[in-house]
Scaffold this motif. Structure first.
Motif, PDB file in Angstrom:
ATOM      1  N   ALA B 143       0.828  -1.205   0.000  1.00 30.78           N
ATOM      2  CA  ALA B 143       0.000   0.000   0.000  1.00 30.78           C
ATOM      3  C   ALA B 143       0.865   1.258   0.000  1.00 30.78           C
ATOM      4  O   ALA B 143       0.589   2.216  -0.728  1.00 30.78           O
ATOM      5  CB  ALA B 143      -0.910  -0.012   1.231  1.00 30.78           C
ATOM      6  N   ALA B 144       1.930   1.248   0.789  1.00 29.33           N
ATOM      7  CA  ALA B 144       2.792   2.426   0.922  1.00 29.33           C
ATOM      8  C   ALA B 144       3.406   2.804  -0.422  1.00 29.33           C
ATOM      9  O   ALA B 144       3.552   3.990  -0.750  1.00 29.33           O
ATOM     10  CB  ALA B 144       3.875   2.164   1.962  1.00 29.33           C
ATOM     11  N   GLU B 145       3.749   1.797  -1.223  1.00 27.45           N
ATOM     12  CA  GLU B 145       4.360   2.063  -2.535  1.00 27.45           C
ATOM     13  C   GLU B 145       3.447   2.892  -3.428  1.00 27.45           C
ATOM     14  O   GLU B 145       3.912   3.625  -4.302  1.00 27.45           O
ATOM     15  CB  GLU B 145       4.672   0.743  -3.249  1.00 27.45           C
ATOM     16  N   ARG B 146       2.147   2.757  -3.195  1.00 29.15           N
ATOM     17  CA  ARG B 146       1.179   3.466  -4.036  1.00 29.15           C
ATOM     18  C   ARG B 146       1.161   4.973  -3.784  1.00 29.15           C
ATOM     19  O   ARG B 146       0.610   5.724  -4.585  1.00 29.15           O
ATOM     20  CB  ARG B 146      -0.217   2.886  -3.826  1.00 29.15           C
ATOM     21  N   PHE B 147       1.750   5.392  -2.682  1.00 29.89           N
ATOM     22  CA  PHE B 147       1.812   6.838  -2.407  1.00 29.89           C
ATOM     23  C   PHE B 147       2.875   7.529  -3.263  1.00 29.89           C
ATOM     24  O   PHE B 147       2.823   8.742  -3.468  1.00 29.89           O
ATOM     25  CB  PHE B 147       2.146   7.094  -0.933  1.00 29.89           C
ATOM     26  N   LEU B 175       8.632   1.120   4.498  1.00 33.35           N
ATOM     27  CA  LEU B 175       8.235   0.551   5.769  1.00 33.35           C
ATOM     28  C   LEU B 175       9.295  -0.478   6.143  1.00 33.35           C
ATOM     29  O   LEU B 175       9.591  -1.383   5.362  1.00 33.35           O
ATOM     30  CB  LEU B 175       6.890  -0.148   5.572  1.00 33.35           C
ATOM     31  N   ARG B 176       9.870  -0.329   7.329  1.00 30.72           N
ATOM     32  CA  ARG B 176      10.991  -1.181   7.695  1.00 30.72           C
ATOM     33  C   ARG B 176      10.737  -1.732   9.098  1.00 30.72           C
ATOM     34  O   ARG B 176      10.283  -1.015   9.979  1.00 30.72           O
ATOM     35  CB  ARG B 176      12.261  -0.324   7.690  1.00 30.72           C
ATOM     36  N   PHE B 184       8.148   3.873   9.484  1.00 36.33           N
ATOM     37  CA  PHE B 184       7.588   4.347   8.225  1.00 36.33           C
ATOM     38  C   PHE B 184       8.317   5.629   7.858  1.00 36.33           C
ATOM     39  O   PHE B 184       8.207   6.642   8.550  1.00 36.33           O
ATOM     40  CB  PHE B 184       6.083   4.606   8.412  1.00 36.33           C
ATOM     41  N   ASP B 185       9.106   5.572   6.781  1.00 44.25           N
ATOM     42  CA  ASP B 185       9.856   6.741   6.334  1.00 44.25           C
ATOM     43  C   ASP B 185       9.247   7.265   5.053  1.00 44.25           C
ATOM     44  O   ASP B 185       9.097   6.522   4.088  1.00 44.25           O
ATOM     45  CB  ASP B 185      11.324   6.358   6.070  1.00 44.25           C
ATOM     46  N   VAL B 186       8.943   8.552   5.055  1.00 39.82           N
ATOM     47  CA  VAL B 186       8.353   9.122   3.841  1.00 39.82           C
ATOM     48  C   VAL B 186       9.042  10.447   3.517  1.00 39.82           C
ATOM     49  O   VAL B 186       9.267  11.285   4.392  1.00 39.82           O
ATOM     50  CB  VAL B 186       6.815   9.270   3.986  1.00 39.82           C
ATOM     51  N   SER B 215      -6.898  -0.045  -2.042  1.00 37.55           N
ATOM     52  CA  SER B 215      -7.830   1.030  -1.681  1.00 37.55           C
ATOM     53  C   SER B 215      -7.131   2.389  -1.683  1.00 37.55           C
ATOM     54  O   SER B 215      -7.785   3.425  -1.793  1.00 37.55           O
ATOM     55  CB  SER B 215      -8.448   0.757  -0.308  1.00 37.55           C
ATOM     56  N   ILE B 216      -5.805   2.383  -1.589  1.00 38.47           N
ATOM     57  CA  ILE B 216      -5.063   3.650  -1.633  1.00 38.47           C
ATOM     58  C   ILE B 216      -5.337   4.377  -2.964  1.00 38.47           C
ATOM     59  O   ILE B 216      -5.538   5.594  -2.983  1.00 38.47           O
ATOM     60  CB  ILE B 216      -3.535   3.394  -1.491  1.00 38.47           C
ATOM     61  N   ASP B 217      -5.360   3.613  -4.054  1.00 37.48           N
ATOM     62  CA  ASP B 217      -5.599   4.224  -5.360  1.00 37.48           C
ATOM     63  C   ASP B 217      -6.945   4.949  -5.386  1.00 37.48           C
ATOM     64  O   ASP B 217      -7.061   6.068  -5.893  1.00 37.48           O
ATOM     65  CB  ASP B 217      -5.576   3.155  -6.467  1.00 37.48           C
ATOM     66  N   ARG B 218      -7.945   4.287  -4.825  1.00 35.09           N
ATOM     67  CA  ARG B 218      -9.285   4.896  -4.818  1.00 35.09           C
ATOM     68  C   ARG B 218      -9.315   6.156  -3.963  1.00 35.09           C
ATOM     69  O   ARG B 218      -9.956   7.142  -4.306  1.00 35.09           O
ATOM     70  CB  ARG B 218     -10.314   3.886  -4.290  1.00 35.09           C
TER      71      ARG B 218
END
Lengths: 244, 244
Positions: B143-147, B175-176, B184-186, B215-218
């Motif tokens: 999911a995180a990759e989708r950001f 996410l590590r 969570f590093d962003v 669901s992140i995409d939506r």
């Protein structure tokens, strides 16, 4: 009566130490108050040892006796809402007949954290002694090794302490670098009042070149507190584990 | 007038956030008061961005203008005695003409720390979101990759925020696992109000199986805040670095 053994974790910053006292909030007082509310009876707890004001614990062990029959997880989960944020019960078990958190303990492991930076770091300040200036770690390490074994640690005991004997056995004493952090791990049969903090204060003076590593031998022989180094501040110290 | 750039570290626990406000102690207020005392003139500082109440900073950047000529190290050393224990200036430099801590920033790195244990840990409580129960980290990672990329993050912005555009670019989102810790590093061009905390709250619901990674995409398409997850608590969040 059942003997219950609890493992506690606490952030010592805002505590005036372990033991109940007239002035200041203590770990013992907060724990006894919460246990008494949970069990609806007066509870008196006994710890593996006292920790000083500002000293932390990752695993402090206490015991107490009760006639109530609560499932063990009630001590962890039930106390959560009754304890302040800086104190938690992280484990509970039924202890065998004759168990005593203090007298049954075979040893303890303490860690002292030194942060070697010239500027203060608020995100680490609660859990480290922040020290500016260079430290000769190799000398400190050579000195630390000299603590290992059975010695009279009278020189490393807060003045005014009233103990039967100041002889203690140190099983391991290590100094490890982790980035800007210097971790001092010491494991032994038992510790005198302020012992780890005076050891650290003395090691730091050795690292600063104010003393020689060999001076540890003389301190162990003389037993004079005034010959040892200053007591390192409390916030760097953490009781990591009690061995039974 | 010289433009001075300062790097700050603070423990956000006892601050009502960055920005001066009528009620509550703020980082800006404490810093401006100390600087005004040091420079003996009114000082107004500008940060790379506001941090919310309870959010920490390992490297927040601010700038201000002054006519006084102080050696740069005076800002680090002189402010030490004037600042409270939970706020420190860790670096100072002279900034070029036109530098603005906020408008010159090219990006920021935030870290959010989740501690996955069933019991509270007071020694980590100030800097983590403590979460009991299992988390499907692989799903959270997908999911995180989708950001990553340029998206409209309207669904990840606190209601009532007044910004020109809710489009932001995320350069890295990782996410590590580190023992019981989930980091969570962003890193991105900029962040909306509560954006990281809503991202984390949503990822946690995915880790708990309440949502699918897709669901992140939506959410990115719909832009509806009410469709995203809850805002994760502030104490897990730390502004790690500002890029210029």
């Amino acid at each position: 009566m059942t003997c219950i053994r609890l493992t506690l974790e606490y952030d010592g910053t805002d505590f005036a130490g372990w033991q109940v006292q007239p002035n200041g909030r203590t770990v013992q007082e907060e724990l006894e108050r919460a246990l008494s509310r949970l069990l609806k009876e007066e509870v008196r707890v006994h710890a593996s040892g006292r920790t000083d004001a500002g000293v932390h614990a990752r695993e402090q062990v206490v015991h107490f006796h009760t006639g109530k029959k609560l499932p063990l997880k009630a001590y962890v989960e039930g106390l959560r809402a009754l304890l302040p944020r800086d104190l938690a019960v992280v484990g509970a078990s039924e202890a065998g007949e004759g168990f005593h958190a203090r007298f049954s303990a075979r040893g303890k492991w303490y860690r002292y954290r030194i942060l070697r930076t010239g500027v203060p770091h608020p995100l680490q300040a609660r859990y480290c002694w922040q020290l500016a200036g260079p430290l000769e770690v190799a000398d400190m390490r050579r000195a630390a090794e000299r603590f290992v074994g059975e010695h009279d640690f009278a020189a490393f005991c807060a003045a005014g302490s009233d103990v039967r004997t100041t002889v203690r056995r140190i099983d391991a004493c290590e100094l490890r670098e982790d980035g800007d952090l210097l971790l001092f791990d010491v494991r032994g049969s038992g510790f005198l009042r302020n012992m780890v903090r005076i050891m650290v204060g003395t090691l730091v003076e050795i690292g600063q070149g104010k003393r020689q590593p060999e001076s540890i031998d003389r301190l162990l022989a003389s037993g004079r507190r005034e010959d040892a180094g200053k007591t390192a501040p409390p916030q760097g110290l953490c009781l990591m584990r009690v061995f039974y």
